[in-house]
Design a protein around this motif. Structure first.
Motif, PDB file in Angstrom:
ATOM      1  N   ARG A   1       1.909  18.307 -12.346  1.00  0.00           N
ATOM      2  CA  ARG A   1       1.991  16.957 -12.938  1.00  0.00           C
ATOM      3  C   ARG A   1       0.643  16.288 -12.781  1.00  0.00           C
ATOM      4  NH1 ARG A   1       7.285  14.217 -10.248  1.00  0.00           N
ATOM      5  NH2 ARG A   1       8.743  15.923 -10.564  1.00  0.00           N
ATOM      6  N   GLU A   2       0.560  15.032 -13.259  1.00  0.00           N
ATOM      7  CA  GLU A   2      -0.685  14.263 -13.123  1.00  0.00           C
ATOM      8  C   GLU A   2      -0.645  13.505 -11.793  1.00  0.00           C
ATOM      9  OE1 GLU A   2      -3.408  13.442 -15.443  1.00  0.00           O
ATOM     10  OE2 GLU A   2      -2.774  15.428 -16.115  1.00  0.00           O
ATOM     11  N   ASP A   3      -0.615  14.189 -10.658  1.00  0.00           N
ATOM     12  CA  ASP A   3      -0.598  13.449  -9.393  1.00  0.00           C
ATOM     13  C   ASP A   3      -1.402  14.203  -8.331  1.00  0.00           C
ATOM     14  OD1 ASP A   3       1.089  15.479  -8.497  1.00  0.00           O
ATOM     15  OD2 ASP A   3       2.916  14.326  -8.828  1.00  0.00           O
ATOM     16  N   LEU A   4      -1.613  13.514  -7.198  1.00  0.00           N
ATOM     17  CA  LEU A   4      -2.440  14.094  -6.137  1.00  0.00           C
ATOM     18  C   LEU A   4      -1.757  15.296  -5.482  1.00  0.00           C
ATOM     19  CD1 LEU A   4      -5.033  13.830  -4.401  1.00  0.00           C
ATOM     20  CD2 LEU A   4      -3.838  12.159  -3.003  1.00  0.00           C
ATOM     21  N   ALA A   5      -0.414  15.289  -5.438  1.00  0.00           N
ATOM     22  CA  ALA A   5       0.304  16.436  -4.856  1.00  0.00           C
ATOM     23  C   ALA A   5      -0.030  17.709  -5.644  1.00  0.00           C
ATOM     24  CB  ALA A   5       1.808  16.174  -4.876  1.00  0.00           C
ATOM     25  N   THR A   6      -0.181  17.587  -6.961  1.00  0.00           N
ATOM     26  CA  THR A   6      -0.526  18.747  -7.791  1.00  0.00           C
ATOM     27  C   THR A   6      -1.943  19.228  -7.460  1.00  0.00           C
ATOM     28  OG1 THR A   6       0.920  17.903  -9.519  1.00  0.00           O
ATOM     29  CG2 THR A   6      -0.711  19.541 -10.190  1.00  0.00           C
ATOM     30  N   VAL A   7      -2.856  18.260  -7.247  1.00  0.00           N
ATOM     31  CA  VAL A   7      -4.244  18.628  -6.908  1.00  0.00           C
ATOM     32  C   VAL A   7      -4.264  19.374  -5.574  1.00  0.00           C
ATOM     33  CG1 VAL A   7      -6.556  17.731  -6.362  1.00  0.00           C
ATOM     34  CG2 VAL A   7      -5.178  16.627  -8.148  1.00  0.00           C
ATOM     35  N   ILE A   8      -3.530  18.856  -4.591  1.00  0.00           N
ATOM     36  CA  ILE A   8      -3.537  19.486  -3.258  1.00  0.00           C
ATOM     37  C   ILE A   8      -2.859  20.862  -3.341  1.00  0.00           C
ATOM     38  CG2 ILE A   8      -2.705  19.321  -0.865  1.00  0.00           C
ATOM     39  CD1 ILE A   8      -2.896  16.230  -1.154  1.00  0.00           C
ATOM     40  N   ALA A   9      -1.701  20.926  -3.987  1.00  0.00           N
ATOM     41  CA  ALA A   9      -0.932  22.186  -4.017  1.00  0.00           C
ATOM     42  C   ALA A   9      -1.713  23.317  -4.675  1.00  0.00           C
ATOM     43  CB  ALA A   9       0.384  21.964  -4.760  1.00  0.00           C
ATOM     44  N   ASN A  10      -2.535  22.968  -5.689  1.00  0.00           N
ATOM     45  CA  ASN A  10      -3.230  24.013  -6.468  1.00  0.00           C
ATOM     46  C   ASN A  10      -4.713  24.105  -6.135  1.00  0.00           C
ATOM     47  OD1 ASN A  10      -0.972  24.871  -8.379  1.00  0.00           O
ATOM     48  ND2 ASN A  10      -0.940  22.638  -8.535  1.00  0.00           N
ATOM     49  N   ALA A  11      -5.130  23.461  -5.032  1.00  0.00           N
ATOM     50  CA  ALA A  11      -6.563  23.434  -4.709  1.00  0.00           C
ATOM     51  C   ALA A  11      -7.085  24.825  -4.338  1.00  0.00           C
ATOM     52  CB  ALA A  11      -6.807  22.465  -3.554  1.00  0.00           C
ATOM     53  N   GLN A  12      -8.346  25.046  -4.654  1.00  0.00           N
ATOM     54  CA  GLN A  12      -9.044  26.282  -4.259  1.00  0.00           C
ATOM     55  C   GLN A  12     -10.175  25.867  -3.334  1.00  0.00           C
ATOM     56  OE1 GLN A  12      -9.231  29.605  -6.113  1.00  0.00           O
ATOM     57  NE2 GLN A  12      -7.237  29.179  -7.031  1.00  0.00           N
TER      58      GLN A  12
ATOM     59  N   PRO B   1       0.820  -1.230   0.000  1.00  0.00           N
ATOM     60  CA  PRO B   1       0.000   0.000   0.000  1.00  0.00           C
ATOM     61  C   PRO B   1       0.845   1.267   0.000  1.00  0.00           C
ATOM     62  CG  PRO B   1      -0.652  -1.486   1.791  1.00  0.00           C
ATOM     63  CD  PRO B   1       0.626  -2.009   1.247  1.00  0.00           C
ATOM     64  N   LEU B   2       2.060   1.168   0.563  1.00  0.00           N
ATOM     65  CA  LEU B   2       2.959   2.339   0.557  1.00  0.00           C
ATOM     66  C   LEU B   2       3.272   2.729  -0.890  1.00  0.00           C
ATOM     67  CD1 LEU B   2       4.987   4.160   2.292  1.00  0.00           C
ATOM     68  CD2 LEU B   2       6.698   2.446   1.760  1.00  0.00           C
ATOM     69  N   HIS B   3       3.647   1.742  -1.697  1.00  0.00           N
ATOM     70  CA  HIS B   3       4.013   2.026  -3.081  1.00  0.00           C
ATOM     71  C   HIS B   3       2.800   2.563  -3.869  1.00  0.00           C
ATOM     72  CE1 HIS B   3       6.391   1.994  -6.610  1.00  0.00           C
ATOM     73  NE2 HIS B   3       5.657   1.083  -7.224  1.00  0.00           N
ATOM     74  N   VAL B   4       1.622   1.953  -3.632  1.00  0.00           N
ATOM     75  CA  VAL B   4       0.422   2.407  -4.356  1.00  0.00           C
ATOM     76  C   VAL B   4       0.146   3.879  -4.040  1.00  0.00           C
ATOM     77  CG1 VAL B   4      -2.090   2.157  -4.552  1.00  0.00           C
ATOM     78  CG2 VAL B   4      -0.653   0.110  -4.480  1.00  0.00           C
ATOM     79  N   VAL B   5       0.112   4.226  -2.765  1.00  0.00           N
ATOM     80  CA  VAL B   5      -0.327   5.586  -2.422  1.00  0.00           C
ATOM     81  C   VAL B   5       0.755   6.622  -2.778  1.00  0.00           C
ATOM     82  CG1 VAL B   5       0.310   5.911   0.025  1.00  0.00           C
ATOM     83  CG2 VAL B   5      -1.883   6.737  -0.811  1.00  0.00           C
ATOM     84  N   MET B   6       2.027   6.228  -2.705  1.00  0.00           N
ATOM     85  CA  MET B   6       3.091   7.175  -3.078  1.00  0.00           C
ATOM     86  C   MET B   6       3.059   7.461  -4.582  1.00  0.00           C
ATOM     87  SD  MET B   6       4.317   8.221  -0.361  1.00  0.00           S
ATOM     88  CE  MET B   6       3.928   7.692   1.294  1.00  0.00           C
ATOM     89  N   GLU B   7       2.715   6.451  -5.370  1.00  0.00           N
ATOM     90  CA  GLU B   7       2.577   6.687  -6.815  1.00  0.00           C
ATOM     91  C   GLU B   7       1.441   7.664  -7.082  1.00  0.00           C
ATOM     92  OE1 GLU B   7       4.433   3.181  -9.501  1.00  0.00           O
ATOM     93  OE2 GLU B   7       2.365   3.772  -9.824  1.00  0.00           O
TER      94      GLU B   7
END
Ligand code: HEM
Length: 306
Positions: free
Chosen positions: A113-124, A41-47
């Motif tokens: 990028r196409e990842d969740l970090a991008t969604v969180i960083a740019n969220a409104q 699960p670590l690898h899945v969620v980090m990806e």
């Protein structure tokens, strides 16, 4: 949410198959926690989050220091500590997570990028950019709770099956029981033991008066063994129906990752269980010591392949 997760099913199955191949290639025994349950699960969620593979070990260490702050094997300090010392240590771990994700956040704002970090960083939120403290809250919960809880529930299932060959035989004979096994394992393990809530109004719970401002401990571990809700709550049953467990919380803060967690577990069991002819404990399993989030930290098993 399930429609998005559906698109990830093949990728996750690939990661699961690799974990199962490694376990099977290792001979007839392993420590299921260290060899399978922690890494998958670590690898899945980090990806999904967008954390590079070389940083996964660091994320695992910080997670274990956060949730295992009371466990002598994983805590930053090895001696018994006061509550205040534990809390200070945990704040240190959170500061390390924050420092890591502050950099990731800055990168994702300049180079999305196409990842969740991008969604969180740019969220409104309501038209304003997400605040740092909100963004850090999401990064940390995904980078820590987004795998540790799933690892614990996965290991909890394998522990239960290793002690109950008849239950394993039932599932192997009828693979449609796998989703039920997943839910029962999450109920059985209840990785998150409790959360606190503050009453916003005077009320009553189970005949006890609660005043506005009172703190309440939502004890999921106890709720999941409530004999007025669950028939034989201390019995592990993959075919338990209904299974209205509270492991993912309740209400506005209900776990956002519940569908991902259940899908990861289902896929791993679909890949692993048909390959096993026999599964048994091979020593004494150990639980991590924590009053907040915990699960098995060692699970020696032996197995024969079908
Ligand atoms: C078996 C695995 C899991 C368990 C038992 C679990 C349990 C929980 C619990 C008890 C809560 C708090 C609910 C409340 O306060 O009412 C929660 C919240 C949350 N979980 Fe999970 N979780 C799991 C897996 C995951 C995964 C895989 C992710 C992310 C990828 C995740 C992300 C979150 C987030 C973001 C929240 C906060 C939701 C909010 O405050 O609105 N969880 N989880």
């Amino acid at each position: 949410m399930p429609p998005n997760l559906k698109k990830m099913e093949d990728g996750i199955r690939h990661i699961a198959r690799r974990a199962v191949d490694r376990m099977c290639a290792g001979g007839g025994n392993c420590d299921f926690v260290k060899d399978v349950a922690l890494g998958y699960p670590l690898h899945v969620v980090m990806e999904i989050l967008g954390v590079p593979e070389e940083d996964e070990a660091r994320m695992l260490m910080l997670t274990q220091q956060l949730f295992g702050a009371q466990d002598p094997d994983t805590a930053r300090a090895r001696n018994a500590m006061t509550t205040e010392q534990t809390s200070n240590l945990m704040q240190g771990v959170v500061a390390d997570f924050n420092a890591y994700f502050r950099d990731i956040s800055a990168q994702r704002r300049t180079t999305p990028r196409e990842d969740l970090a991008t969604v969180i960083a740019n969220a409104q939120i309501d038209g304003r950019p997400i605040s740092d403290i909100e963004a850090m809250g999401y990064y940390i919960i995904v980078a820590a709770a987004g795998h540790d809880t799933t690892s614990s529930s996965t290991a909890g299932a394998i522990w239960a099956l290793a002690e109950r060959p008849e239950e394993l035989a039932k599932i192997k004979a009828d693979p449609s029981l796998v989703p039920g096994l997943v839910d029962e394992a999450i109920r059985w393990t209840t990785p998150v033991k409790h959360f606190m809530r503050t009453a916003t109004a005077d009320t009553e719970v189970g005949g006890r008066p609660i005043a506005k401002g009172d703190w309440l401990m939502l004890c999921y571990a106890s709720g999941n063994r409530d004999e007025s809700v669950f028939e034989d709550p201390f019995v592990f049953r993959a075919d338990r129906k209904p299974n209205r467990h509270l492991s993912f919380g309740y209400g506005a803060h209900l776990c956002l990752g519940q569908h991902l967690a259940k899908m990861e577990m289902r896929i791993l069991f679909e890949e692993l269980l048909p390959r096993l002819k026999m599964l048994a404990l091979d020593g004494e399993p150990k639980m991590s010591q924590s009053t907040f989030v915990n699960g098995p930290k060692a699970l020696p098993v032996r197995f024969e392949l079908a």
